[in-house]
Design an enzyme around this catalytic site. Structure first.
Site: not given
Ligand code: PGA
Length: 251
Positions: A152-154
């Site tokens: 869950n990247e930025p």
């Protein structure tokens, strides 16, 4: 509501891993004593290796059985077959499953080798299976330097569920040595979402080393924001960070 993340600081990753493994073993044994199963969310990467080594030791030396355990891994790269040494399927079997008595039919990882049009249904089925198993009792996490939990990247908010995502350049930079170069790192992955992780009854995140100190500070003491997915854990009722001294050095 005052948000405060629980964290514990240890002299070494091994000490932290031992304490977390003891908590996990206690949960497994108490459920087994009731004739019940337990559902774990598992993570890959260098961080959980001492934790998995300790679980294997507990199995081999202290008779801890994983026969009542069901596992769901957080994520998997797209495009890598099981036998690829950087696939998370390979990682989990090599570093844990092949050395304990978990039942193969109780092991779940997102599938990284589906055709693009099969992926959405696979992700929905993964979410549904977690729910059908009664939800995650305890989710194990590492943290990436982007603040990712799972992949869950930025930009990943707390409504996100299992889906295909594009990997951040910093994540690919950190993975590049293992793949023999940045351009060989898969561009996408399938990951549980922030909401999937927040749905776990307990969350335990490990982080080691100075390289993680600044993102650990943001996750624990910064604002709750989709820019740092791990910051959402401040709102979880039972989340604990297990840190070594260098990872905790900016707190
Ligand atoms: P690492 O990765 O354990 O290899 O540092 C952690 C993560 O990206 O979640």
């Amino acid at each position: 509501m005052e948000l405060a993340m629980n964290y514990e600081v240890f002299d070494t990753p091994q000490e932290a891993a031992k304490k977390l493994a003891a908590e996990v073993a206690q949960l497994i044994r108490s459920r087994a004593a009731e004739g019940k199963g337990v559902v774990f969310g598992l993570a890959t990467g260098a961080t959980p290796l001492p934790f998995y080594a300790e679980l294997i030791r507990l199995h081999k030396e202290e008779g801890l059985s994983f026969a009542n355990v069901t596992s769901f891994n957080l994520d998997e790269y797209t495009g890598l077959p099981h036998e690829h040494k950087e696939s998370y399927w390979y990682f989990m079997h090599h570093n844990l499953f092949d050395h304990i008595d978990i039942k193969p039919e109780n092991v779940n990882l997102p599938c990284g080798t589906l055709a693009p049009d099969e992926i959405p249904a696979h992700c929905a089925a993964y979410e549904a299976k977690i729910k059908a198993c009664g939800g995650l009792d305890l989710q194990i996490l590492g943290i990436g330097r982007t603040g990712h939990i799972g992949f869950n990247e930025p930009g990943s908010d707390d409504k996100t569920i299992t889906r295909q995502v594009t990997l951040d350049d910093l994540t690919k930079t950190d993975a590049a040595p293992a793949f023999g170069g940045f351009d060989n790192v898969p561009k996408t992955a399938i990951t549980m979402g922030v909401a999937t992780i927040m749905g776990a009854k307990k969350v335990r995140l490990m982080a080691w080393g100075e390289k993680k100190a600044s993102i650990v500070k943001k996750a624990i003491q910064g604002p709750v924001t989709a820019d740092v997915a791990a910051s959402f854990l401040q709102k979880h009722p039972d989340a604990v960070f297990f840190l070594d001294k260098p990872a905790a050095s900016e707190l």
